[in-house]
Motif scaffolding. Structure first.
Motif, mmCIF file in Angstrom:
data_model
loop_
_atom_site.group_PDB
_atom_site.id
_atom_site.type_symbol
_atom_site.label_atom_id
_atom_site.label_comp_id
_atom_site.label_asym_id
_atom_site.label_seq_id
_atom_site.Cartn_x
_atom_site.Cartn_y
_atom_site.Cartn_z
ATOM 1 N N ARG A 86 0.822 -1.213 0.000
ATOM 2 C CA ARG A 86 0.000 0.000 0.000
ATOM 3 C C ARG A 86 0.857 1.264 0.000
ATOM 4 O O ARG A 86 0.366 2.339 -0.333
ATOM 5 C CB ARG A 86 -0.937 -0.004 1.213
ATOM 6 N N VAL A 87 2.100 1.166 0.414
ATOM 7 C CA VAL A 87 3.025 2.301 0.402
ATOM 8 C C VAL A 87 3.929 2.164 -0.817
ATOM 9 O O VAL A 87 4.677 1.195 -0.941
ATOM 10 C CB VAL A 87 3.870 2.363 1.684
ATOM 11 N N LYS A 138 3.835 7.575 -0.521
ATOM 12 C CA LYS A 138 4.877 7.346 -1.508
ATOM 13 C C LYS A 138 6.220 7.838 -0.976
ATOM 14 O O LYS A 138 6.350 8.947 -0.457
ATOM 15 C CB LYS A 138 4.552 8.085 -2.814
ATOM 16 N N LEU A 139 7.225 6.971 -1.104
ATOM 17 C CA LEU A 139 8.600 7.303 -0.749
ATOM 18 C C LEU A 139 9.475 7.011 -1.959
ATOM 19 O O LEU A 139 9.472 5.896 -2.482
ATOM 20 C CB LEU A 139 9.074 6.477 0.452
ATOM 21 N N ASP A 140 10.197 8.015 -2.408
ATOM 22 C CA ASP A 140 11.082 7.868 -3.563
ATOM 23 C C ASP A 140 12.512 8.088 -3.090
ATOM 24 O O ASP A 140 12.874 9.182 -2.648
ATOM 25 C CB ASP A 140 10.707 8.885 -4.645
ATOM 26 N N ILE A 141 13.333 7.044 -3.164
ATOM 27 C CA ILE A 141 14.734 7.120 -2.747
ATOM 28 C C ILE A 141 15.578 7.212 -4.004
ATOM 29 O O ILE A 141 15.578 6.298 -4.826
ATOM 30 C CB ILE A 141 15.120 5.894 -1.907
ATOM 31 N N ARG A 142 16.294 8.310 -4.173
ATOM 32 C CA ARG A 142 16.939 8.563 -5.460
ATOM 33 C C ARG A 142 18.126 9.497 -5.306
ATOM 34 O O ARG A 142 18.254 10.228 -4.326
ATOM 35 C CB ARG A 142 15.934 9.176 -6.428
ATOM 36 N N ALA A 143 18.977 9.460 -6.313
ATOM 37 C CA ALA A 143 20.023 10.458 -6.495
ATOM 38 C C ALA A 143 19.695 11.183 -7.793
ATOM 39 O O ALA A 143 19.736 10.594 -8.875
ATOM 40 C CB ALA A 143 21.399 9.807 -6.573
ATOM 41 N N ASP A 144 19.307 12.441 -7.696
ATOM 42 C CA ASP A 144 18.785 13.174 -8.837
ATOM 43 C C ASP A 144 19.861 13.391 -9.898
ATOM 44 O O ASP A 144 20.977 13.845 -9.611
ATOM 45 C CB ASP A 144 18.232 14.517 -8.373
#
Length: 697
Positions: A86-87, A138-144
């Motif tokens: 759900r997340v 929503k969790l977005d783990i990123r290196a832009d």
């Protein structure tokens, strides 16, 4: 063509000013930035300050976030009372299709730190552009990529080494980055290992070993980017290999996870107001787990090994352009995933359960989103249509020939209509109004959907497969499940003055067709589960649920060199069809961190003290035999000394007072012959120290 036409129709409809839409420009986005960038919200995703292998301890400092942990590398993000599928969690824009049906290889376990790493949490109502099936956040783990393109030319290098005790833990991390006028190339490597951890001393004064809390894994990532004119390309490839790692809250432990993912991104910046983005990505996971190599089994005949695999490929595209005195974004995405699983007994070559057979899930989705900001208000409006097609091949087992219940279950599954299509419409609308120079009011409303996942539909034999819920019951799937529909309202106020910001949020979410377990009436399933010595199995069923609560963030300066950050969270979840609490919901909690910035020997020194207060949880699920837990308070200490511009040392002391406690979101022990009885809650770790050194140039 039909799916594409429907999605494009939704996108085109966005030009109407009457549509609900949403944009991240007016959504509160909480960004946690790791080294070497400046820290935000005092919760860095950093390889030099983490205490958990999957960095869940750092994300838990965000408002509304708790980690439901089944093992040291098996953390599930719980946000405002919802967790699991759900997340929404993406890693560098890649949707991870986990292989393990109990989420041993949860999306959080795929994080590998690199320069510029960020964890972006959309607080509350998630904009439709942020992804599909974001019912629980929503969790977005990123290196832009744009941050990496903007780095200075030349070579940059960063390496760190850390040690933890007790448990003889080691962690090594290295990153290299080389930038040019038109591009960059980077590489990252990590190694983590640890023996079993310890809880604080019990009433008898003896140390308690937390069973199967060991882990070992290695990972590497390569990334490159090139830009020319208005165009840019960004390509990534990551591999992460997990070896023997315990999951005491589950029936099996991890023996290996070989995970790899890739992504190719393209961006065309037509001008300051128009931009096209396209991303192609995929991932592959091979996952082996068993119940005998890291724990004892009562008899050779009960030994089990589960070999699972998953593959996913996807594409997404979006275009941003001015429209209706604001900014319009339209997009389309497709994700294909496949899951399989076979259970065997290494002591009996004839035994097998074809658990999941080529289960496919195809997601087609299109969205439109409009944003307009004026002096008096900031509007966010969005609409998304999603179609999800699911199917599964026939299954089999050697037990079909010797067990009537298994034969009935297999026959019923194989002759049933296993394909299904779900059509879902998401909508979101928020508005922020500055009522004064110091106060801004926020309000929002949304409808979000989630289709059943593969194990909720296609578990044909009662097994302890729960996606990590780990309540101890066997579950059977349900081919008649409808999708969940959550309708949420949210209200908040942000007050900012004199270096202080206070931001409370109230929310109420009604979830129609909420998918959870209820005692099964399937005679064959009940017969098989009883024969195996288990209770009446549960079956995934559509019910209704309500989740309500609040979270608050406070940030400010006590003095020029003394900073305070605090988050408070409270969620209350209940089923609507019966008077029962939702399972494993985090109790109220308050985390406060005070940071003192000073100097030692003319070098910057940062000292911190963190208080983590957790209330008792008495609102539990009686249906799932969930026990209450007591409240507790922990104190953590930390220090970071920047000896030179290139060299720094970090020290942490977790649970400094050596408090014995059990987190409500922790699982229960399923490992026999341990310091903790089978069925008892797994305690948290006692006093632990960590020291790490980092060098960069």
């Amino acid at each position: 063509m039909k799916k594409t036409a429907i999605a494009l129709a939704v996108c085109t409809a966005g030009f109407s000013p009457f549509l609900y839409a949403q944009d991240t420009a007016s959504t509160e986005v909480i960004t946690v930035i790791g080294e070497p960038l400046t820290l935000t919200n005092n919760a860095p995703v950093s390889a030099s300050t983490n205490t958990e292998a999957d960095y869940g301890d750092q994300l838990a400092a965000l408002p509304g976030v708790t980690i439901s942990r089944n093992g040291p590398v098996t953390g599930l993000i719980q946000y405002r009372g919802l967790y699991g599928d759900r997340v929404g969690v993406t890693i560098d824009g890649v949707d991870i299709a986990v292989a393990g049906p109990n989420a041993m290889d949860s999306p959080l376990s795929h994080v590998l730190p690199e320069p510029g790493l960020q964890a972006v949490l959309y607080r509350g109502i998630v904009p439709v552009s942020a992804g599909v099936e974001t019912l629980g956040g929503k969790l977005d783990i990123r290196a832009d990529a744009q941050h990496l393109f903007a780095q200075a030319n030349g070579l940059q290098f960063n390496a760190s080494a850390g040690a933890f005790s007790p448990g003889d833990a080691q962690q090594y991390q290295a990153n290299a980055f080389y930038g040019t006028d038109n591009g960059f190339f980077s590489g990252a490597f990590t190694h983590q290992q640890r023996d079993e951890r310890e809880a604080a001393s019990n009433d008898a004064g003896s140390n308690i070993t937390i069973p199967n809390s060991q882990y070992q894994r290695n990972g590497g990532k390569l990334r490159a980017g090139y830009s020319w004119g208005k165009h840019s390309l960004d390509v990534s490839y990551q591999t992460l290999n997990t070896n023997n790692s315990g999951t005491a809250a589950l029936a099996m432990d991890i023996t290996s996870i070989d995970a790899a993912w890739y992504r190719l991104g393209y961006q065309y910046q037509a001008d300051d107001e128009r931009m096209l983005k396209v991303s192609v990505f995929g991932n592959s996971n091979q996952h082996a787990m068993d119940n005998f190599s890291q724990r004892a089994v009562s008899m050779a005949s009960t030994a089990r090994q589960n070999d699972a695999d998953s593959v996913a490929q996807g594409i997404e595209a979006s275009y941003i352009t001015p429209a209706l005195n604001g900014e319009l974004e339209v997009g389309f995405s497709h994700l294909h995933s496949r899951n399989s699983s076979v259970i065997t007994n290494p002591n009996n070559s004839a035994f097998y359960i074809n658990n999941f057979s080529d289960i496919t899930r195809d997601t087609y989705s299109g969205f439109t989103e409009w944003h307009r900001k004026t002096d008096t208000a900031d509007y966010l409006l969005g609409l998304r249509y999603t179609q999800i097609d699911m199917d599964a091949d026939a299954i089999d087992s050697n037990m079909v020939m010797m067990n009537d219940a298994v034969a009935t279950l297999a026959s019923n599954f194989n002759t049933a209509e296993r394909s299904e299509t779900y059509n879902m419409l998401d909508a979101a609308a928020t508005i922020q109004i500055p009522v004064s120079e110091t106060v801004t009011v926020f309000t929002g409303i949304s409808q979000k959907n989630r289709a059943p996942n593969y194990y909720e539909r296609y578990t044909w034999l009662p097994l302890g497969i729960t996606g990590g819920m780990a309540d101890g019951f066997n579950y059977i799937g349900n081919l008649e499940l409808d999708n969940e529909t959550a309708r949420q309202i949210e209200f908040g106020v942000t007050y900012s003055k004199n270096d202080w910001t206070v931001s409370p949020r109230l929310y109420y979410q009604d979830i129609e067709d909420y998918i959870t377990g209820t005692p099964s009436s399937n005679a064959a399933a009940v017969m098989f589960s009883t024969m195996m010595g288990s209770d009446t199995p549960f079956q995934w069923t559509n019910t209704d649920a309500v989740i309500k609560g609040l979270d608050v963030t406070i940030n400010g300066k006590l003095s020029d060199n003394l900073l305070l950050t605090s988050t408070a969270s409270l969620s209350h979840g209940n089923r609507d069809d019966i008077d029962d609490g939702l399972f494993r919901i985090a109790p109220e909690q308050l985390t406060t961190r005070i940071e003192w910035q000073s100097e030692l020997m003319q070098s910057p020194l940062m000292l911190s003290v963190t208080s983590h207060l957790v209330g008792a949880q008495n609102h539990t699920s009686a249906l799932q035999n969930e026990s209450s837990t007591s409240g507790y308070g922990l104190i953590h200490l930390g220090a970071r000394w920047q000896l030179t511009q290139a060299f720094s040392v970090s020290v942490q002391l977790q649970n400094a007072l050596d408090k014995y406690y059990t987190a409500h979101t922790a699982g229960v022990n399923r490992v026999s012959d341990a310091d903790i009885a089978v069925g008892d809650k797994l305690p948290g770790t006692g006093r632990e120290w960590q020291i790490s050194a980092s060098y960069r140039f």
